[in-house]
Design an enzyme around this catalytic site. Structure first.
Site, mmCIF file in Angstrom:
data_model
loop_
_atom_site.group_PDB
_atom_site.id
_atom_site.type_symbol
_atom_site.label_atom_id
_atom_site.label_comp_id
_atom_site.label_asym_id
_atom_site.label_seq_id
_atom_site.Cartn_x
_atom_site.Cartn_y
_atom_site.Cartn_z
ATOM 1 N N GLY A 170 102.896 -82.575 90.153
ATOM 2 C CA GLY A 170 102.092 -83.765 89.891
ATOM 3 C C GLY A 170 102.416 -84.877 90.872
ATOM 4 O O GLY A 170 101.528 -85.455 91.513
ATOM 5 N N ASP A 219 108.252 -74.700 106.305
ATOM 6 C CA ASP A 219 108.542 -74.719 104.858
ATOM 7 C C ASP A 219 107.204 -74.900 104.140
ATOM 8 O O ASP A 219 106.531 -75.920 104.327
ATOM 9 C CB ASP A 219 109.493 -75.897 104.573
ATOM 10 C CG ASP A 219 109.859 -76.028 103.101
ATOM 11 O OD1 ASP A 219 109.310 -75.272 102.279
ATOM 12 O OD2 ASP A 219 110.691 -76.903 102.772
ATOM 13 N N SER A 231 107.501 -83.860 103.323
ATOM 14 C CA SER A 231 106.630 -83.173 104.283
ATOM 15 C C SER A 231 105.180 -83.646 104.210
ATOM 16 O O SER A 231 104.358 -83.256 105.026
ATOM 17 C CB SER A 231 106.653 -81.665 103.997
ATOM 18 O OG SER A 231 106.020 -81.400 102.743
ATOM 19 N N GLY A 255 107.941 -82.061 92.479
ATOM 20 C CA GLY A 255 107.160 -81.916 91.245
ATOM 21 C C GLY A 255 105.689 -81.846 91.636
ATOM 22 O O GLY A 255 105.226 -82.667 92.433
ATOM 23 N N ASP A 297 113.910 -82.007 93.555
ATOM 24 C CA ASP A 297 114.056 -80.674 94.148
ATOM 25 C C ASP A 297 115.443 -80.530 94.769
ATOM 26 O O ASP A 297 115.846 -81.362 95.601
ATOM 27 C CB ASP A 297 112.989 -80.452 95.226
ATOM 28 C CG ASP A 297 111.580 -80.368 94.659
ATOM 29 O OD1 ASP A 297 111.436 -80.363 93.416
ATOM 30 O OD2 ASP A 297 110.634 -80.291 95.466
ATOM 31 N N GLU A 309 102.751 -78.042 84.865
ATOM 32 C CA GLU A 309 104.196 -78.186 84.655
ATOM 33 C C GLU A 309 104.490 -79.161 83.520
ATOM 34 O O GLU A 309 105.643 -79.550 83.328
ATOM 35 C CB GLU A 309 104.887 -78.636 85.948
ATOM 36 C CG GLU A 309 104.999 -77.514 86.963
ATOM 37 C CD GLU A 309 105.802 -77.873 88.198
ATOM 38 O OE1 GLU A 309 106.277 -76.945 88.859
ATOM 39 O OE2 GLU A 309 105.954 -79.076 88.507
ATOM 40 N N ALA A 329 105.105 -77.319 98.608
ATOM 41 C CA ALA A 329 104.145 -78.422 98.391
ATOM 42 C C ALA A 329 102.862 -78.297 99.206
ATOM 43 O O ALA A 329 102.016 -79.194 99.146
ATOM 44 C CB ALA A 329 104.780 -79.796 98.623
ATOM 45 N N ALA A 330 102.695 -77.192 99.942
ATOM 46 C CA ALA A 330 101.442 -77.047 100.702
ATOM 47 C C ALA A 330 100.238 -76.964 99.742
ATOM 48 O O ALA A 330 99.186 -77.554 99.994
ATOM 49 C CB ALA A 330 101.505 -75.813 101.593
ATOM 50 N N GLY A 331 100.429 -76.250 98.614
ATOM 51 C CA GLY A 331 99.347 -76.167 97.618
ATOM 52 C C GLY A 331 99.076 -77.528 96.981
ATOM 53 O O GLY A 331 97.921 -77.887 96.719
ATOM 54 N N ASP A 332 100.131 -78.291 96.747
ATOM 55 C CA ASP A 332 99.962 -79.639 96.171
ATOM 56 C C ASP A 332 99.211 -80.530 97.153
ATOM 57 O O ASP A 332 98.344 -81.322 96.766
ATOM 58 C CB ASP A 332 101.323 -80.268 95.875
ATOM 59 C CG ASP A 332 102.120 -79.436 94.885
ATOM 60 O OD1 ASP A 332 101.497 -78.771 94.044
ATOM 61 O OD2 ASP A 332 103.358 -79.442 94.980
HETATM 62 O O1 RIB Z 1 104.714 -77.146 94.459
HETATM 63 C C1 RIB Z 1 106.005 -77.491 94.873
HETATM 64 C C2 RIB Z 1 106.737 -78.116 93.742
HETATM 65 O O2 RIB Z 1 106.894 -77.157 92.708
HETATM 66 C C3 RIB Z 1 108.135 -78.567 94.057
HETATM 67 O O3 RIB Z 1 108.200 -79.882 94.555
HETATM 68 C C4 RIB Z 1 108.879 -78.348 92.749
HETATM 69 O O4 RIB Z 1 109.331 -79.518 92.169
HETATM 70 C C5 RIB Z 1 107.915 -77.594 91.849
HETATM 71 O O5 RIB Z 1 107.307 -78.413 90.947
#
Ligand code: RIB
Length: 301
Positions: free
Chosen positions: A42, A244, A289, A40, A14, A141, A247-250
């Site tokens: 994943g 920020d 984070s 990313g 990123d 992705e 990545a909250a959804g991840d």
């Molecule tokens: O969900 C956040 C991510 O989306 C980021 O880290 C970026 O790499 C994209 O994949």
């Protein structure tokens, strides 16, 4: 030993800039100093699950460049099994260009690079990791053929985070393999061919129309909606002032997988996931984070 969670998905470097607000089409804005952060969807989901205490295997591809080495090292540092993270010769690693606004919201453009080379043969090679994992986590992705192959080989529960949402919807044979679909409101609308984000009431109807067992719709600061054949439950999120939201959804997806491995039901799992997601918004960056379980307690109680 096999991992509890298998993640099939992207790893991106990123490139992050803070801006007062993301630019409009045709506009240039000046931002802060550039930061390089492992990300990313994943890899982020893999890292948060590992920080929450799970054993995790990551299946994906990086390039044979400096970014690829950074991404691979970041996953290894969190104890993730990277034996199925293939280094792809002559191809750049995935890169995400991220602008983060003053209110914590962001805009992201991804150049998939090596992620786009993940194919069904890579998935077959990771067959044991997939068939023995209690939960397989998938996002979009990487090519849909790889995602479908992974869903078919998964021996445990399959969670699909349909991000980014494909413009033509999801193949029915993929949805049929999914135990829990985790879209946000915009992704749910796109999957159902509706324009714009949908409100929670509409989301329940759309989620019920999808041919998969359960849908958990993430609602950002409002928490999440758990919808299955006999449950509709709104799970509120802790109130936080985000720094920020990247990545909250991840983080939500990784925490949901963590709780399902533990044997919690879906509503309980979503209660844990909204707390982990909220904690993630309190620090900057993607993998920088992502909290441990102890940090979730400190950050959001
Ligand atoms: O969900 C956040 C991510 O989306 C980021 O880290 C970026 O790499 C994209 O994949």
């Amino acid at each position: 030993m096999s991992a509890e969670i298998a993640v099939v998905g992207s790893a991106n470097l990123d490139l992050v800039t803070e801006v007062a607000r993301v630019p409009l089409v045709g506009e240039t804005v000046l931002g802060g100093d550039l930061r390089r952060v492992p990300g990313g969807k994943g890899a982020n989901q893999a890292v948060v699950a590992a920080r929450l205490g799970r054993s995790v295997a990551m299946i994906g591809r990086v390039g044979d460049d400096e970014a690829g080495a950074v991404l691979l090292n970041a996953l290894s540092r969190d104890g993730i099994d990277t034996s199925h993270l293939v280094v792809t010769q002559g191809v750049p690693s995935g890169v995400a260009l991220i602008s983060v606004q003053a209110d914590g919201d962001n805009a992201i453009v991804v150049s998939p690079g090596a992620n786009s080379r993940l194919g069904p043969a890579d998935i077959t090679n990771a067959g044991v990791a997939l068939s023995s994992a209690a939960v397989t986590l998938l996002q979009l992705e990487v090519p849909i053929e790889a995602v479908l192959a992974a869903a078919r080989l998964a021996g445990g529960k399959v969670i699909l985070n349909p991000a980014p949402a494909p413009p033509d919807g999801l193949p029915l044979d993929l949805l049929a393999q999914v135990d829990v679909l985790v879209p946000n409101q915009t992704e749910l609308a796109e999957l159902c061919g509706v324009s714009g984000a949908v409100d929670p009431v509409r989301a329940v109807g759309l989620a019920r129309d999808l041919p998969c067992d359960a849908v958990v719709v993430t609602l950002g600061a409002e928490g999440a909606l758990v919808v299955d054949s006999d449950t509709v439950e709104h799970v509120p999120a802790p109130v936080v002032v985000p720094v920020d939201t990247t990545a909250a959804g991840d983080s939500f997806c990784g925490a949901l997988a963590d709780a399902l491995v533990e044997g919690r039901n879906l509503v309980d799992a979503a209660r844990w996931a909204v707390r982990v997601g909220a904690a993630t918004t309190l620090r900057a960056g993607a993998q920088t984070s992502l909290p441990t379980a102890a940090e979730v307690k400190t950050l959001v109680g």
